[in-house]
Design a protein around this motif. Structure first.
Motif, PDB file in Angstrom:
ATOM      1  N   SER A   1      -5.755  -5.452  -3.588  1.00  0.00           N
ATOM      2  CA  SER A   1      -4.807  -5.686  -4.328  1.00  0.00           C
ATOM      3  C   SER A   1      -4.819  -5.011  -5.583  1.00  0.00           C
ATOM      4  O   SER A   1      -3.763  -4.582  -6.308  1.00  0.00           O
ATOM      5  CB  SER A   1      -4.552  -7.157  -4.345  1.00  0.00           C
ATOM      6  OG  SER A   1      -5.618  -7.987  -4.897  1.00  0.00           O
TER       7      SER A   1
ATOM      8  N   LEU B   1       4.302  -5.560  -0.675  1.00  0.00           N
ATOM      9  CA  LEU B   1       4.780  -4.540  -1.214  1.00  0.00           C
ATOM     10  C   LEU B   1       6.230  -4.026  -0.559  1.00  0.00           C
ATOM     11  O   LEU B   1       6.917  -4.078  -1.465  1.00  0.00           O
ATOM     12  CB  LEU B   1       4.003  -3.303  -1.186  1.00  0.00           C
ATOM     13  CG  LEU B   1       2.648  -3.222  -1.799  1.00  0.00           C
ATOM     14  CD1 LEU B   1       1.662  -1.999  -1.671  1.00  0.00           C
ATOM     15  CD2 LEU B   1       2.967  -3.363  -3.486  1.00  0.00           C
TER      16      LEU B   1
ATOM     17  N   CYS C   1      -3.123  -1.718  -6.045  1.00  0.00           N
ATOM     18  CA  CYS C   1      -1.498  -1.690  -5.936  1.00  0.00           C
ATOM     19  C   CYS C   1      -1.004  -1.370  -7.243  1.00  0.00           C
ATOM     20  O   CYS C   1       0.328  -0.940  -7.377  1.00  0.00           O
ATOM     21  CB  CYS C   1      -0.997  -3.078  -5.353  1.00  0.00           C
ATOM     22  SG  CYS C   1      -1.386  -3.550  -3.891  1.00  0.00           S
TER      23      CYS C   1
ATOM     24  N   ARG D   1       0.514   2.564  -3.707  1.00  0.00           N
ATOM     25  CA  ARG D   1       1.715   1.913  -3.375  1.00  0.00           C
ATOM     26  C   ARG D   1       2.363   2.768  -2.236  1.00  0.00           C
ATOM     27  O   ARG D   1       3.017   2.372  -1.474  1.00  0.00           O
ATOM     28  CB  ARG D   1       2.508   1.329  -4.441  1.00  0.00           C
ATOM     29  CG  ARG D   1       1.846   0.362  -5.302  1.00  0.00           C
ATOM     30  CD  ARG D   1       3.032  -0.377  -6.080  1.00  0.00           C
ATOM     31  NE  ARG D   1       3.700   0.489  -7.018  1.00  0.00           N
ATOM     32  CZ  ARG D   1       3.277   0.718  -8.261  1.00  0.00           C
ATOM     33  NH1 ARG D   1       2.409  -0.192  -8.860  1.00  0.00           N
ATOM     34  NH2 ARG D   1       3.850   1.750  -8.832  1.00  0.00           N
TER      35      ARG D   1
ATOM     36  N   GLN E   1       0.471  -4.502   2.415  1.00  0.00           N
ATOM     37  CA  GLN E   1       1.743  -3.640   2.588  1.00  0.00           C
ATOM     38  C   GLN E   1       2.835  -4.484   2.789  1.00  0.00           C
ATOM     39  O   GLN E   1       4.159  -3.979   2.052  1.00  0.00           O
ATOM     40  CB  GLN E   1       1.385  -2.915   3.847  1.00  0.00           C
ATOM     41  CG  GLN E   1       2.541  -1.876   4.196  1.00  0.00           C
ATOM     42  CD  GLN E   1       2.517  -0.690   3.040  1.00  0.00           C
ATOM     43  OE1 GLN E   1       1.599  -0.316   2.536  1.00  0.00           O
ATOM     44  NE2 GLN E   1       3.884  -0.440   2.794  1.00  0.00           N
TER      45      GLN E   1
END
Length: 128
Positions: free
Chosen positions: A56, A122, A59, A65, A119
């Protein structure tokens, strides 16, 4: 004059083939009574948590990302495979416990799931 033929034999290929077979067939333990009895669920769930905590922070990087899901799952699987392999090997050396490849594999499965969760988060964050 007769030529001698040279044959090259790759001795590692059967080992790789066997490892892939064990890795893929290990999924059946998700639906087996040994999943709880052999504590595979602990390796799986703890690896999801560890993978989530390790992946994480990546990210925050825009390039991560935008990276495809397949790369993230491979990264999560390999990273958690290595962590669980080191843990199992240390347990084998320190406590003389038998090395369990299935424990390592379930850790890797957890890494894959943690990458998929990241994912998904996101994707949900991009929905407005």
């Amino acid at each position: 004059m007769k030529k001698n033929k040279t044959y090259i034999q790759f001795t590692i290929l059967p080992e790789i083939k066997n490892w892939i077979k064990i890795y893929i067939t290990g999924f059946r333990y998700f639906f087996h009574k040994d999943f709880i009895k052999e504590n595979y669920y602990k390796h799986f769930l703890y690896s999801i948590l560890i993978g989530f905590l390790l992946l994480s922070p990546l990210c925050l990087l825009e390039s991560f990302r935008e990276t495809q899901l397949i790369f993230k799952t491979i990264l999560g699987g390999i990273l958690l495979y290595a962590i669980n392999w080191i843990r199992e090997d240390n347990k084998r050396i320190k406590y003389k416990a038998p090395f369990s490849q299935l424990d390592v594999n379930f850790g890797s499965y957890g890494g894959i799931i943690s990458a998929i969760l990241i994912q998904t988060i996101l994707w949900l964050a991009m929905i407005k």
